[in-house]
Scaffold this motif. Structure first.
Motif, PDB file in Angstrom:
ATOM      1  N   SER A 197      19.804   7.948  19.062  1.00 53.89           N
ATOM      2  CA  SER A 197      20.498   6.902  19.811  1.00 53.89           C
ATOM      3  C   SER A 197      19.812   5.550  19.705  1.00 53.89           C
ATOM      4  N   ALA A 198      18.559   5.525  19.264  1.00 54.89           N
ATOM      5  CA  ALA A 198      17.838   4.257  19.120  1.00 54.89           C
ATOM      6  C   ALA A 198      18.045   3.606  17.766  1.00 54.89           C
ATOM      7  N   VAL A 199      18.894   4.184  16.909  1.00 50.53           N
ATOM      8  CA  VAL A 199      19.102   3.626  15.569  1.00 50.53           C
ATOM      9  C   VAL A 199      19.956   2.370  15.643  1.00 50.53           C
ATOM     10  N   CYS A 200      21.117   2.450  16.263  1.00 49.55           N
ATOM     11  CA  CYS A 200      22.036   1.319  16.339  1.00 49.55           C
ATOM     12  C   CYS A 200      22.991   1.555  17.502  1.00 49.55           C
ATOM     13  N   LYS A 201      23.937   0.631  17.683  1.00 49.78           N
ATOM     14  CA  LYS A 201      24.894   0.753  18.782  1.00 49.78           C
ATOM     15  C   LYS A 201      25.800   1.960  18.584  1.00 49.78           C
ATOM     16  N   GLY A 202      26.217   2.196  17.342  1.00 45.64           N
ATOM     17  CA  GLY A 202      27.112   3.313  17.088  1.00 45.64           C
ATOM     18  C   GLY A 202      26.489   4.648  17.418  1.00 45.64           C
ATOM     19  N   PHE A 203      25.249   4.850  16.989  1.00 54.07           N
ATOM     20  CA  PHE A 203      24.572   6.107  17.300  1.00 54.07           C
ATOM     21  C   PHE A 203      24.295   6.227  18.794  1.00 54.07           C
ATOM     22  N   TYR A 204      24.093   5.101  19.458  1.00 49.46           N
ATOM     23  CA  TYR A 204      23.888   5.151  20.899  1.00 49.46           C
ATOM     24  C   TYR A 204      25.138   5.690  21.596  1.00 49.46           C
ATOM     25  N   VAL A 205      26.302   5.222  21.169  1.00 48.84           N
ATOM     26  CA  VAL A 205      27.547   5.690  21.772  1.00 48.84           C
ATOM     27  C   VAL A 205      27.804   7.146  21.411  1.00 48.84           C
ATOM     28  N   TYR A 206      27.545   7.522  20.166  1.00 49.85           N
ATOM     29  CA  TYR A 206      27.731   8.918  19.767  1.00 49.85           C
ATOM     30  C   TYR A 206      26.813   9.849  20.556  1.00 49.85           C
ATOM     31  N   ALA A 207      25.552   9.433  20.764  1.00 52.65           N
ATOM     32  CA  ALA A 207      24.588  10.294  21.460  1.00 52.65           C
ATOM     33  C   ALA A 207      24.868  10.415  22.949  1.00 52.65           C
TER      34      ALA A 207
END
Length: 433
Positions: A197-207
């Motif tokens: 989730s700390a990679v980018c905004k998209g991964f934050y929403v996915y996580a």
């Protein structure tokens, strides 16, 4: 002879000292006549350094955009002007602080700059504060920013460069969620999910997907998981999401072991040579408890140091004779363990031969350990300590059960502290489901 030697020595060194004085005097005169020569040399050095920094900064920006081959000539020119430009550029970035970092990210062109921003939007410049819920903020950014084109991640590739592969942002959301379920796996490696989730905004929403956290909660508490609307048993806490329940509710950790160290003094036997001498022995041993997400638990007691002891519980299908195996269940802040250590079957007085076709079970001497531990937290970490509440040994011999309770003193049964073990979650056997 001595006077002649001294005269020759003065004649040999006198003119040399005089020449040095004349040269220093001429240099002083030249500096007075041309005072701007030294300043001009310093100005020229500053111009070369600024030119090298500009070239190096351009090369860094090109490399961050993925144009490595275009960045190499700028790196080469910068190092030719100033060989140690990399170290000076690093010191400059370190001294200027966050302003240079923000400027560096904001100066990048294309979608890659928008994906790497530090969360500082245009609304903050007007004096508005950032919302506490990053999930809602990122959702608004996806709707307002046209660079995402309806996706949760922006591509970092340059549109002018022809490529045959696809970017990760081109994957459907179902495939990304399937990958994250493999990241969590059946071992409930939620720490790896938080790192994603700390990679980018998209991964934050996915996580932050509620289904992943709901499955994790069901895996931990089983039928006692309850719902978000209902309050936890014996507590007044209301959970606002499944992730909030997983973080705040009392549970046990799976990415390590709970370890306690017991130390006591034992008196030895009197020496046969000296009746007044009696040795004192210092006894130390460790107790290890590892919980598995599927409801199994392993407990071991030996004298090995934690560095060697945790490796003996790495494999869940452990058949070591000194390892107790069983099941556990969570009830609020109490975890109940039922451990068994059956004796090996063999011909003995308590073992009978079973006839073919008979449903009479074989008699077997066994021991069952019933343990209750209370989960406590520390200011630095939640659910990091297990305190002994009850310990009973039930022995079965010749169809007769005998139970005996242990005296749970802090000296004999100290609390168990959690210690993370990296090797426990190296492999993923199956996705979370």
């Amino acid at each position: 002879m001595s006077d002649a030697g001294s005269d020759s020595e003065t004649q040999g060194h006198g003119p040399n000292a005089l020449d040095e004085f004349r040269e220093s005097w001429q240099r002083e005169l030249q500096e007075q006549v041309h005072p701007g020569h030294k300043a001009g040399a310093g100005l020229e050095a500053e111009q070369l350094q600024s030119k090298a920094e500009s070239l190096f900064r351009t090369a860094v920006q090109l490399e961050q955009r993925g144009k490595v081959y275009d960045a190499l000539p700028f790196y080469r020119k910068a190092t030719q002007i100033m060989p140690d430009i990399e170290f000076k550029f690093y010191e400059l970035q370190k001294s200027t602080g966050d302003q240079v970092i923000n400027k560096k990210f904001n100066s990048l062109a294309g979608d890659f700059a928008k994906q790497l921003d530090l969360g500082i939007s245009d609304s903050t410049e007007g004096g508005d504060e950032l919302p506490d819920n990053l999930y809602e903020k990122f959702q608004r950014d996806f709707q307002q920013d046209n660079a995402y084109n309806g996706k949760l991640m922006a591509s970092s590739r340059d549109a002018s460069v022809l490529t045959t592969g696809l970017h990760f942002s081109d994957l459907p959301p179902e495939i990304v969620m399937r990958i994250l379920r493999w990241v969590v796996s059946t071992q409930l490696d939620m720490r790896s999910l938080e790192q994603c989730s700390a990679v980018c905004k998209g991964f934050y929403v996915y996580a932050r997907d509620e289904e992943i956290w709901r499955l994790a909660c069901v895996k931990v508490w089983g039928h006692n998981v309850g719902t978000l609307d209902s309050q936890d048993t014996g507590s007044s806490n209301i959970y606002y999401s499944w992730r909030d329940m997983f973080i705040r509710r009392e549970r046990v950790h799976f990415n390590g072991c709970y370890i306690s160290k017991t130390t006591y003094l034992r008196m030895g036997e009197n020496s046969f040579q000296d009746q007044y001498y009696r040795p004192v022995q210092l006894v130390e041993y460790y107790r290890y408890i590892r919980f598995l997400p599927d409801g199994r638990v392993l407990m071991m007691t030996n004298a090995d140091e934690p560095a060697q002891g945790v490796t003996r519980l790495k494999h869940s299908h452990n058949t070591r004779p000194d390892v107790l195996r069983g099941r556990y269940r969570l009830f609020g802040d109490i975890v109940t363990l039922v451990l068994q250590k059956s004796q090996a079957r063999g011909p003995g007085p308590g073992h009978m031969r079973q006839r073919r076709g008979s449903t009479m079970p074989l008699e077997e001497n066994s021991a069952e350990f019933l343990i209750e531990l209370r989960i406590t937290s520390t200011p630095k970490r939640r659910c990091a300590q297990l305190v002994w509440s009850h310990y009973t040994l039930v022995q079965k011999r010749n169809k007769v059960d005998t139970s005996s309770d242990f005296d749970l003193t802090e000296a004999k049964y100290p609390p168990l502290w959690f210690s993370a073990v990296k090797s426990y979650h190296l492999d993923a056997d199956a996705p979370l489901g």
